[in-house]
Design an enzyme around this catalytic site. Structure first.
Site, PDB file in Angstrom:
ATOM      1  N   ILE A 113     -90.413   4.227  50.247  1.00 23.87           N
ATOM      2  CA  ILE A 113     -89.924   2.855  50.433  1.00 23.87           C
ATOM      3  C   ILE A 113     -91.113   1.915  50.381  1.00 23.87           C
ATOM      4  CG2 ILE A 113     -90.025   3.117  52.950  1.00 23.87           C
ATOM      5  CD1 ILE A 113     -87.645   1.183  53.137  1.00 23.87           C
ATOM      6  N   LEU A 114     -90.918   0.768  49.750  1.00 22.78           N
ATOM      7  CA  LEU A 114     -91.989  -0.219  49.672  1.00 22.78           C
ATOM      8  C   LEU A 114     -91.390  -1.619  49.590  1.00 22.78           C
ATOM      9  CD1 LEU A 114     -95.028  -0.935  49.322  1.00 22.78           C
ATOM     10  CD2 LEU A 114     -94.647  -0.802  46.846  1.00 22.78           C
ATOM     11  N   ARG A 173     -92.610  -9.129  55.807  1.00 21.08           N
ATOM     12  CA  ARG A 173     -92.255  -9.889  57.017  1.00 21.08           C
ATOM     13  C   ARG A 173     -90.935 -10.650  56.857  1.00 21.08           C
ATOM     14  NH1 ARG A 173     -96.430  -9.429  60.440  1.00 21.08           N
ATOM     15  NH2 ARG A 173     -98.492  -8.984  59.569  1.00 21.08           N
ATOM     16  N   ARG A 174     -90.034 -10.048  56.082  1.00 17.71           N
ATOM     17  CA  ARG A 174     -88.697 -10.628  55.936  1.00 17.71           C
ATOM     18  C   ARG A 174     -87.617  -9.615  56.315  1.00 17.71           C
ATOM     19  NH1 ARG A 174     -88.852 -13.957  50.247  1.00 17.71           N
ATOM     20  NH2 ARG A 174     -86.672 -14.225  50.829  1.00 17.71           N
ATOM     21  N   GLU A 207     -87.708  11.610  53.825  1.00 14.53           N
ATOM     22  CA  GLU A 207     -88.633  12.692  53.509  1.00 14.53           C
ATOM     23  C   GLU A 207     -89.866  12.575  54.395  1.00 14.53           C
ATOM     24  OE1 GLU A 207     -91.455  13.320  49.721  1.00 14.53           O
ATOM     25  OE2 GLU A 207     -89.320  13.521  49.256  1.00 14.53           O
TER      26      GLU A 207
END
Length: 319
Positions: free
Chosen positions: A192-193, A200-201, A225
Site C-alpha cells: 500500500i502506498l 495526511r488525508r 501480507e
C-alpha cells in the site's frame, strides 16, 4: 509481495533482481507538470547497464557516452537528477519536454483504467487488473519502489489486482494497494502506498478499510501480507485498534459480557494475531481480560462513535 531479501547477505545478482540500493539514486520525481518531490529509496530497475541511462532509452540506442552537466554534478550519489513521471499512467522519462508532449495525449488523462468498485461523494476506488492493464501496473510498481523499501515486484503483475483511489472529478491517482490473487494465506493486501503529494488525508485508512470490506464480502478472515514496514505497522495498529474499540463500544459486541479473541475476529474480520497486537498497542489487557474503562476512554479520545470511512451504500462490488 515477495519477501524482502536480506540486504546484508544479498549478492550482486540479488541486487540486479530486486533493484535494492543503499540510498536514493534519483534525486527528484516530477509527477505530472506541477508536482515535484524527493525520492525516499533507490532503485536500479529504471536503468540499463549504463547507470546513467534509463533502460528503455539504452535499448532504443538513445544513449550517448558523454555525460550531461547534471549527471556529472550528482554522480557521487544520484544517477539522474529528475525522473519525469506521467501522473495518469506512470510512464517515465528523463526529458521534461517528452513528459509534456506525452501528457497532452495520455490515454488515461480523460478516463482511468479499470472498473469502479467504490464511489462516495468524495472519492472513487477503481480495480485495475494486472492481467488486463499490464504496462500501467508495471509502471505503477516501478514508481512505488522509490517510496517503499520492501517493494520487490515490478514486471510479473498478471496475478495482482490494484485498487487505486481518485478524487472525484479527477483522473490523477492518489494512492493504491495491491492484492495477490493467488496468496497462499489469503492476504487481502500485498502493498500500500499513498503518493507523497496526497499524504495526511487519511487515504491509507480508506484503502485499508476497503481491503477488509472486500474480505468481508468474501466471508474471509484476512489481513495484510507480512512483514509490514514500520510505517505500515503503525497505520494498521491504529486501524485495528479503532475497529476493535468500535465493536466493543458501538458495534455487535457492545453488550457482550465476556468477549473472546474469536468473538473479536468474527466481528472485525481480523486475524487473531493481529487482534493481539492491537490489544497490546491499546494497553488494555489485565490478567487476559480486556479493561473496558481503557477502551471507553480511547473511544472518546479518538472519536470512535463517528464510525468508518467506507460506507456500504457506496460499494459497487457486483462482479
Amino acid at each position: 509481495m515477495v519477501p524482502k531479501p536480506d540486504k546484508h547477505n544479498s549478492s550482486t545478482e540479488d541486487e540486479e533482481i530486486y533493484g535494492i540500493l543503499d540510498k536514493p539514486n534519483i534525486r527528484h520525481v516530477q509527477f505530472g507538470l506541477n508536482k515535484r518531490f524527493a525520492t525516499w529509496y533507490g532503485s536500479n530497475v529504471y536503468f540499463g547497464r549504463n547507470k546513467r541511462t534509463l533502460g528503455f532509452k539504452e535499448s532504443n540506442n538513445e544513449h550517448t557516452a558523454k555525460q550531461s552537466p547534471t549527471e556529472k554534478k550528482f554522480e557521487d550519489q544520484y544517477w539522474i537528477d529528475t525522473l519525469y513521471v506521467c501522473e495518469y499512467c506512470f510512464k517515465y522519462t528523463d526529458d521534461e519536454a517528452e513528459l509534456i508532449a506525452h501528457e497532452c495525449f495520455c490515454r488515461y488523462k480523460n478516463k482511468p483504467p479499470g472498473r469502479i468498485k467504490y464511489r462516495s461523494p468524495e472519492y472513487t476506488i477503481r480495480r485495475v487488473k494486472g492481467s488486463k492493464h499490464e504496462v500501467f501496473c508495471q509502471c505503477l510498481c516501478l514508481f512505488t519502489k522509490l517510496f517503499l523499501d520492501n517493494k520487490s515486484v515490478y514486471f510479473k503483475v498478471k496475478h495482482f489486482e490494484f485498487y487505486i483511489v481518485y478524487e472525484n472529478n479527477s483522473t490523477v491517482p492518489m494512492a493504491f494497494f495491491s492484492k495477490d490473487l493467488y496468496s497462499y494465506h489469503q492476504n487481502n493486501l500485498a502493498c500500500i502506498l499513498v503518493f507523497p503529494p496526497y499524504q495526511r488525508r487519511r487515504l491509507g485508512t480508506l484503502l485499508i478499510e476497503f481491503s477488509y470490506t472486500l474480505s468481508r464480502c468474501q466471508g474471509l478472515i484476512s489481513g495484510p501480507e507480512v512483514p509490514l514496514s514500520p510505517f505500515g505497522l503503525i497505520g494498521y495498529l491504529k486501524f485495528w485498534s479503532f475497529s476493535i474499540v468500535w465493536q466493543l463500544t458501538e458495534g455487535n459486541l457492545k453488550d457482550v459480557a465476556q468477549v473472546t479473541l474469536k468473538d473479536l475476529s468474527e466481528a472485525t474480520g481480523f486475524r487473531i494475531n493481529d487482534i493481539i497486537q492491537a490489544l497490546k498497542y491499546l494497553d488494555c489487557l489485565s490478567d487476559s481480560e480486556i479493561r473496558l474503562n481503557i477502551i471507553r476512554s480511547w473511544a472518546r479520545r479518538n472519536k470512535v462513535s463517528h464510525g468508518f470511512m467506507i460506507k456500504d451504500e457506496y460499494l459497487l462490488l457486483d462482479d
